[in-house]
Enzyme design. Structure first.
Site, PDB file in Angstrom:
ATOM      1  N   SER A 119       0.827  -1.197   0.000  1.00 15.67           N
ATOM      2  CA  SER A 119       0.000   0.000   0.000  1.00 15.67           C
ATOM      3  C   SER A 119       0.871   1.261   0.000  1.00 15.67           C
ATOM      4  O   SER A 119       1.767   1.401  -0.833  1.00 15.67           O
ATOM      5  CB  SER A 119      -0.970  -0.048   1.178  1.00 15.67           C
ATOM      6  OG  SER A 119      -2.002   0.887   1.025  1.00 15.67           O
ATOM      7  N   ASP A 172      -9.685  -4.495  -5.896  1.00 14.10           N
ATOM      8  CA  ASP A 172      -9.032  -3.662  -4.880  1.00 14.10           C
ATOM      9  C   ASP A 172      -9.684  -2.290  -4.886  1.00 14.10           C
ATOM     10  O   ASP A 172      -9.547  -1.523  -5.848  1.00 14.10           O
ATOM     11  CB  ASP A 172      -7.537  -3.553  -5.196  1.00 14.10           C
ATOM     12  CG  ASP A 172      -6.744  -2.869  -4.089  1.00 14.10           C
ATOM     13  OD1 ASP A 172      -7.330  -2.085  -3.334  1.00 14.10           O
ATOM     14  OD2 ASP A 172      -5.526  -3.129  -3.997  1.00 14.10           O
ATOM     15  N   HIS A 196      -7.607  -5.375  -0.755  1.00 12.80           N
ATOM     16  CA  HIS A 196      -6.367  -4.598  -0.733  1.00 12.80           C
ATOM     17  C   HIS A 196      -5.285  -5.222   0.139  1.00 12.80           C
ATOM     18  O   HIS A 196      -4.160  -4.727   0.147  1.00 12.80           O
ATOM     19  CB  HIS A 196      -6.672  -3.172  -0.239  1.00 12.80           C
ATOM     20  CG  HIS A 196      -5.537  -2.215  -0.357  1.00 12.80           C
ATOM     21  ND1 HIS A 196      -4.921  -1.928  -1.562  1.00 12.80           N
ATOM     22  CD2 HIS A 196      -4.881  -1.481   0.589  1.00 12.80           C
ATOM     23  CE1 HIS A 196      -3.947  -1.054  -1.353  1.00 12.80           C
ATOM     24  NE2 HIS A 196      -3.896  -0.769  -0.068  1.00 12.80           N
TER      25      HIS A 196
END
Length: 271
Positions: free
Chosen positions: A102, A224, A252
């Site tokens: 991320s 996602d 995610h």
């Protein structure tokens, strides 16, 4: 290892932990927003035989030293990149495999661009260089979307976490995945989390991608909501010579939803 005072300070600040084979190639796992090193707990065992595994908490997360938080330093992702480089340097790591999830993907890009000689490979999991849409660029969110998300966070962080974490995690048919991410969010200092959220969701690191010289793999999940496929492909196209890998894992956070597939995807790119 005998640790200097500087190394001890870095270890304390970021709650750095080592596992695995001390003689193996170093692999550093960097967590995303609202998480801590605990999100890698099911991934680490796949690497502990062959690799020297390093995990840590960004300042404000997990068991990091909250007293080390400096709002000015962490007003951009460069402050977090400084910390990552200090960890790598304090442990004198070379040929590092950085697995960055991320927002840590862009933190890793910034670190690798500054000290490419320390890194052997970047593995970016669900990366996004910019979360808001722009002319000719699809980030997944409009600016009003992001403003609303940040305003809701400021009003009630714990309530916001309970709402947003399951959306980020995806896998609605597996509520335990969202519950694990929610618990992680709720262990993060709310004030620091609010600031980190603004730094994360308002960042724009698109211009940094072309400068990446370290071999890079982009791992993209299905469905996602935070970093959709168009964003992952943008990162792949912008980083010279990078490889794009579509995972079957959805949401995610494949480190929580499908750690086995994630680990195998990483390991196959290390051979």
């Amino acid at each position: 290892m005998t640790r200097s005072t500087e190394t001890v300070d870095v270890v304390r600040r970021n709650n750095v932990r080592e596992y695995g084979n001390p003689a193996g190639r170093p692999i550093v796992f960097a967590h995303g927003f609202g998480c801590s090193q605990e999100v890698w707990h099911a991934v680490i065992p796949y690497f502990s035989d062959d690799n020297r595994v390093i995990v840590f908490d960004h300042v404000g997360a997990g068991h990091s030293d909250l007293a080390a938080y400096d709002r000015a330093k962490y007003d951009s992702l460069h402050g977090y990149a400084d910390d990552l480089l200090e960890i790598v340097e304090a442990f004198d790591l070379d040929d590092v495999v950085l697995v960055a999830h991320s927002v840590s993907a862009m933190i890793g890009v910034l670190a690798a661009n500054r000290s490419p000689e320390r890194f052997g490979r970047l593995i970016l999991v669900g990366p996004s260089p910019r979360y808001t849409d722009d002319d000719g660029y699809v980030g997944g969110f409009t600016r009003p979307d992001i403003d609303g998300l940040l305003d809701a966070l400021d009003v009630n962080y714990l309530g916001w976490s309970e709402t947003i974490a399951p959306i980020i995690a995806g896998n609605v048919d597996r509520p335990e995945v969202g519950a694990e991410l929610t618990a992680s969010f709720c262990r993060t200092d709310p004030v620091i989390a609010g600031h980190f959220a603004r730094v994360t969701f308002l960042s724009d690191n698109r211009a940094d991608l072309a400068a990446v010289s370290v071999p890079t793999v982009v791992l993209q999940c299905s469905d996602d909501a935070i970093a959709p496929e168009a964003v992952g492909r943008y990162v792949h196209d912008a980083i010279p010579g990078s490889e794009f890998v579509q995972l079957s894992a959805s949401g995610h956070c494949p480190n929580l939803s499908d750690p086995e597939e994630l680990a195998h995807a990483i390991r196959s790119r290390l051979r």
